[in-house]
Design an enzyme around this catalytic site. Structure first.
Site, short mmCIF file in Angstrom:
data_model
loop_
_atom_site.label_atom_id
_atom_site.label_comp_id
_atom_site.label_asym_id
_atom_site.label_seq_id
_atom_site.Cartn_x
_atom_site.Cartn_y
_atom_site.Cartn_z
N ARG A 13 0.82 -1.22 0.00
CA ARG A 13 0.00 0.00 0.00
C ARG A 13 0.85 1.26 0.00
NH1 ARG A 13 -4.33 -0.98 4.64
NH2 ARG A 13 -4.89 1.12 4.04
N VAL A 16 6.26 2.76 -2.98
CA VAL A 16 7.00 1.83 -3.83
C VAL A 16 6.20 0.54 -4.03
CG1 VAL A 16 9.10 0.46 -4.07
CG2 VAL A 16 9.22 2.75 -3.09
N SER A 109 19.59 5.99 -0.80
CA SER A 109 20.78 6.83 -1.04
C SER A 109 21.20 7.56 0.25
CB SER A 109 20.51 7.84 -2.14
OG SER A 109 19.42 8.67 -1.78
N CYS A 110 20.25 7.73 1.17
CA CYS A 110 20.61 8.49 2.39
C CYS A 110 21.41 7.65 3.38
CB CYS A 110 19.38 9.12 3.04
SG CYS A 110 18.29 7.93 3.76
N TYR A 137 17.41 5.37 11.28
CA TYR A 137 16.90 4.74 10.05
C TYR A 137 18.06 4.12 9.28
CZ TYR A 137 14.99 4.83 5.23
OH TYR A 137 14.59 4.51 3.95
N LYS A 141 18.82 0.18 8.32
CA LYS A 141 18.86 -0.26 6.91
C LYS A 141 20.21 -0.90 6.56
CE LYS A 141 14.94 0.85 4.88
NZ LYS A 141 14.21 -0.10 4.03
N LEU A 167 12.45 9.18 -4.11
CA LEU A 167 11.37 8.67 -4.96
C LEU A 167 10.14 9.56 -4.78
CD1 LEU A 167 11.76 4.93 -3.92
CD2 LEU A 167 12.72 6.02 -5.96
N HIS A 180 8.51 13.68 2.67
CA HIS A 180 9.77 14.02 2.00
C HIS A 180 9.62 15.38 1.31
CE1 HIS A 180 10.57 9.51 2.11
NE2 HIS A 180 11.58 10.05 2.74
N ARG A 210 19.47 17.76 -6.25
CA ARG A 210 19.01 16.46 -5.77
C ARG A 210 18.45 15.64 -6.93
NH1 ARG A 210 21.52 18.20 -2.16
NH2 ARG A 210 20.95 18.52 0.03
N1 LIG Z 1 10.17 7.13 -0.52
C1 LIG Z 1 11.43 7.35 -0.84
O1 LIG Z 1 11.81 8.46 -1.30
C2 LIG Z 1 12.46 6.26 -0.67
C3 LIG Z 1 13.78 6.54 -1.03
C4 LIG Z 1 14.74 5.56 -0.87
C5 LIG Z 1 14.38 4.31 -0.39
N2 LIG Z 1 13.10 4.04 -0.06
C6 LIG Z 1 12.78 2.69 0.45
O2 LIG Z 1 11.73 2.11 -0.28
C7 LIG Z 1 10.95 1.28 0.59
C8 LIG Z 1 9.48 1.67 0.49
O3 LIG Z 1 9.33 3.04 0.86
P1 LIG Z 1 7.97 3.84 0.58
O4 LIG Z 1 8.37 5.24 0.30
O5 LIG Z 1 7.13 3.09 -0.37
O6 LIG Z 1 7.32 3.82 2.04
P2 LIG Z 1 5.79 3.99 2.42
O7 LIG Z 1 5.04 4.68 1.34
O8 LIG Z 1 5.76 4.60 3.78
O9 LIG Z 1 5.26 2.50 2.50
C9 LIG Z 1 5.73 1.61 3.47
C10 LIG Z 1 4.80 0.44 3.55
O10 LIG Z 1 5.27 -0.41 4.61
C11 LIG Z 1 4.14 -0.84 5.34
N3 LIG Z 1 4.50 -1.15 6.72
C12 LIG Z 1 5.18 -0.36 7.60
N4 LIG Z 1 5.26 -0.99 8.79
C13 LIG Z 1 4.63 -2.18 8.64
C14 LIG Z 1 4.38 -3.26 9.52
N5 LIG Z 1 4.80 -3.24 10.79
N6 LIG Z 1 3.70 -4.33 9.05
C15 LIG Z 1 3.26 -4.35 7.77
N7 LIG Z 1 3.46 -3.36 6.89
C16 LIG Z 1 4.15 -2.28 7.34
C17 LIG Z 1 3.19 0.35 5.31
O11 LIG Z 1 1.91 -0.10 5.66
P3 LIG Z 1 0.72 0.91 6.06
O12 LIG Z 1 0.13 1.31 4.75
O13 LIG Z 1 -0.16 0.10 6.92
O14 LIG Z 1 1.38 2.05 6.79
C18 LIG Z 1 3.35 0.79 3.86
O15 LIG Z 1 2.50 0.06 3.03
C19 LIG Z 1 11.53 1.45 1.99
O16 LIG Z 1 12.38 0.37 2.27
C20 LIG Z 1 12.33 2.72 1.90
O17 LIG Z 1 13.41 2.71 2.77
C21 LIG Z 1 12.11 4.98 -0.19
#
Ligand SMILES: NC(=O)c1ccc[n+]([C@@H]2O[C@H](COP(=O)([O-])OP(=O)(O)OC[C@H]3O[C@@H](n4cnc5c(N)ncnc54)[C@H](OP(=O)(O)O)[C@@H]3O)[C@@H](O)[C@H]2O)c1
Length: 321
Positions: A13, A16, A109-110, A137, A141, A167, A180, A210
């Site tokens: 949900r 990503v 990247s962070c 964080y 990671k 992203l 972000h 960036r």
């Molecule tokens: N966004 C960026 O700019 C970015 C950049 C670099 C790397 N990343 C990496 O990409 C990955 C995805 O990031 P995102 O931006 O897609 O994050 P996000 O939109 O916050 O989504 C995270 C997802 O993880 C689920 N989640 C969190 N805790 C959970 C738990 N205890 N049990 C089950 N589900 C859980 C959340 O569920 P709920 O919907 O219930 O909250 C949500 O669906 C991460 O590993 C992040 O480090 C993201």
């Protein structure tokens, strides 16, 4: 992964995860497994083990994590280190125990050192002091990456680690307090437009550069890596170019249709002049991004208008001055 492979998309949900689900569905995959947090809390070790024992999962894309901007990292550091350590440890270990063939873990990247040489190569990880603002964080990671590498060496588990750039896209978080930078700007320009505010103020000079990758391009890269990459070496995933924050803000202003002006609060810090990853390792595998920043912003703002615009009180003091 073939079309019938049993694939678990953890975090489906999120920004990503939802893009990965769209991409897998588009590509004709029919045996996808998804669970929201109420059905499977990934911090619950017993529940995660039972899930993998039961479900016969073959491939895992681990896009579940506790994620947020600088403010959220600063305020909720305890949650960031605990939840990320628990989620990744439970999923990586249970996946290996459950006979999963391949797992993709996402770093960021962070995680690279604060003063890493630009553009940042994969070898820079752990080569210098890290940025203090997101340390809980980042430490979690990096533990996840090390766990994938150690499980590969000791147990022969095919776990790979990608390092995404910033992203953005549909499904992002737009709360001005915890989001972000890019979605936060979309929210601020949108609120300023509704409030008829004459100007939006950016922190700093706007000259730092960036990089931003559209979530569906990130999803495409994840599938590409699942099919074409098997190595313990981490791999950067980004657009390969960057943009000055002031130019990004101008693009967002145009996308939102905000008629006011942009000013700069020079009393606020700029941060690093540049943060760009070297993506030559990824590009050498034949992958390229497809969605331009303009197109990605247009699609993201469209999603925001339909799904998130009314989710917060309009025009906070911070948003419009
Ligand atoms: N966004 C960026 O700019 C970015 C950049 C670099 C790397 N990343 C990496 O990409 C990955 C995805 O990031 P995102 O931006 O897609 O994050 P996000 O939109 O916050 O989504 C995270 C997802 O993880 C689920 N989640 C969190 N805790 C959970 C738990 N205890 N049990 C089950 N589900 C859980 C959340 O569920 P709920 O919907 O219930 O909250 C949500 O669906 C991460 O590993 C992040 O480090 C993201």
């Amino acid at each position: 992964m073939d079309r019938n492979s049993r694939i678990f998309v953890a975090g489906h949900r999120g920004l990503v995860g939802s893009a990965i689900l769209r991409r897998l569905t588009e590509a004709g995959h029919t045996n996808l497994v998804i669970r929201d947090r109420s059905q499977l809390d990934l911090t619950d070790q017993a529940a995660v083990r039972a899930f993998f024992d039961r479900e016969g999962i073959e491939h895992v894309i681990l896009a579940a994590a506790k994620v947020g901007g600088i403010l959220a990292n600063d305020r909720f550091g305890g949650d960031f280190i605990r939840d990320n350590l628990l989620i990744q440890t439970n999923v990586i270990d249970a996946a290996w125990r459950g006979g999963v063939k391949k797992l993709l873990f996402l770093g960021s990247s962070c995680l690279y050192p604060k003063h890493a040489e630009q553009p940042i190569k994969e070898g820079a990880l752990l080569s210098g002091p890290m940025e203090p603002s997101n340390k809980p964080y980042a430490v979690a990671k990096i533990a996840g990456i090390t766990m994938c590498q150690a499980y590969r060496r000791q147990y022969g588990f095919n776990a790979i680690c990608a390092m995404p750039s910033n992203l953005y896209g549909p499904g992002d978080h737009f709360d001005p307090e915890t989001s972000h930078a890019l979605p936060g700007m979309i929210r601020r320009f949108h609120d300023a437009k509704l409030a008829g505010a004459p100007t939006v103020t950016l922190w700093g000079t706007g000259t730092p550069r960036r990089e931003f990758l559209y979530a569906d391009d990130m999803a495409d890269a994840c599938l590409h890596l699942m099919d074409h990459y098997d190595s313990e070496e981490i791999i950067n995933v980004g657009p390969g170019d960057d943009i000055a924050i002031a130019d990004l803000a101008a693009s967002i202003r145009d996308t939102v249709g905000y008629p006011g002006t942009l000013t700069h609060d020079l009393s606020k810090p700029d941060g690093h002049p540049r943060k760009l990853m070297d993506v030559s390792r990824l590009f050498a595998t034949g992958w390229r991004p497809r969605v331009s920043l303009e197109e990605g912003l247009r699609r993201t703002y469209g999603w925001f208008l339909e799904n998130a615009a009314s989710a917060h009180p309009p025009a906070s003091k911070q948003a419009a001055e």
